[in-house]
Write a protein that holds these residues in place. Structure first.
Motif, short mmCIF file in Angstrom:
data_model
loop_
_atom_site.label_atom_id
_atom_site.label_comp_id
_atom_site.label_asym_id
_atom_site.label_seq_id
_atom_site.Cartn_x
_atom_site.Cartn_y
_atom_site.Cartn_z
N ILE A 131 0.83 -1.22 0.00
CA ILE A 131 0.00 0.00 0.00
C ILE A 131 0.85 1.26 0.00
CG2 ILE A 131 -1.96 -1.14 1.10
CD1 ILE A 131 -1.15 0.47 3.66
N ASN A 191 1.55 1.63 -4.02
CA ASN A 191 0.46 1.44 -4.96
C ASN A 191 -0.82 2.09 -4.42
OD1 ASN A 191 -1.88 0.15 -6.23
ND2 ASN A 191 -0.39 -1.21 -7.19
N GLU A 192 -1.24 3.16 -5.03
CA GLU A 192 -2.42 3.91 -4.59
C GLU A 192 -3.69 3.07 -4.69
OE1 GLU A 192 -4.82 6.61 -2.94
OE2 GLU A 192 -2.65 6.83 -3.04
N GLU A 193 -3.80 2.22 -5.70
CA GLU A 193 -4.98 1.35 -5.85
C GLU A 193 -5.11 0.41 -4.65
OE1 GLU A 193 -7.60 1.07 -8.10
OE2 GLU A 193 -6.87 3.05 -8.68
N ASN A 194 -3.99 -0.19 -4.24
CA ASN A 194 -4.01 -1.09 -3.08
C ASN A 194 -4.38 -0.34 -1.81
OD1 ASN A 194 -3.28 -3.29 -4.63
ND2 ASN A 194 -1.12 -3.19 -4.10
N ARG A 195 -3.84 0.86 -1.65
CA ARG A 195 -4.13 1.68 -0.47
C ARG A 195 -5.62 2.02 -0.42
NH1 ARG A 195 0.22 4.60 -0.43
NH2 ARG A 195 -0.41 5.99 -2.10
N LYS A 196 -6.17 2.41 -1.56
CA LYS A 196 -7.60 2.75 -1.65
C LYS A 196 -8.46 1.51 -1.35
CE LYS A 196 -11.01 4.55 -4.85
NZ LYS A 196 -11.34 4.82 -6.24
N TRP A 197 -8.07 0.36 -1.91
CA TRP A 197 -8.82 -0.88 -1.70
C TRP A 197 -8.86 -1.22 -0.22
CZ3 TRP A 197 -8.13 -5.65 0.42
CH2 TRP A 197 -9.06 -6.62 0.09
N ARG A 235 -8.47 0.77 2.42
CA ARG A 235 -9.29 1.73 3.15
C ARG A 235 -10.77 1.45 2.98
NH1 ARG A 235 -5.98 6.86 1.05
NH2 ARG A 235 -4.19 6.67 2.42
N ASN A 295 -6.08 6.86 8.89
CA ASN A 295 -6.38 5.67 8.09
C ASN A 295 -5.90 4.41 8.80
OD1 ASN A 295 -7.50 6.95 5.74
ND2 ASN A 295 -5.45 7.73 5.33
#
Length: 99
Positions: free
Chosen positions: A24, A27-33, A35, A48
């Motif tokens: 995370i 990778n912003e996508e993983n971080r968003k997922w 959250r 967060n």
């Protein structure tokens, strides 16, 4: 955080439990997922959720403290939603915990 992540990964690798590690930090996508998939009641009061967080597919299992407690109680396979290998100490203990 790094020590906790290494502890979880080491346990999974030592017990030959397949997993997918999601970074995370890079990778912003993983971080968003993450959250979006940590339930409201499991999020910190402010900020967060911090890793490590464990999921079985998209089902949230818990944080490091929940993993650690399950490991201390020989209930990691149940915590992860997996069947313990036949003849394992963990499997025998789980049979008495969750008949």
């Amino acid at each position: 955080i790094k020590k906790q992540q290494q502890d979880v990964l080491g346990f999974l690798e030592a017990n030959k439990i397949e997993f997918e590690e999601k970074d995370i930090a890079a990778n912003e996508e993983n971080r968003k997922w993450m959250r979006e998939n940590v339930p409201e009641e499991s999020r910190p009061a402010s900020g967060n959720p911090l890793p490590p967080r464990l999921f079985n597919d998209s089902r949230y299992l818990g944080d490091y403290n929940a993993f650690f407690e399950a490991r201390e109680n020989n209930a990691v396979y149940a915590f992860l939603g997996l069947t313990a290998p036949p003849g394992s100490k963990v499997g025998e203990h789980l049979l008495t915990v969750n008949p």
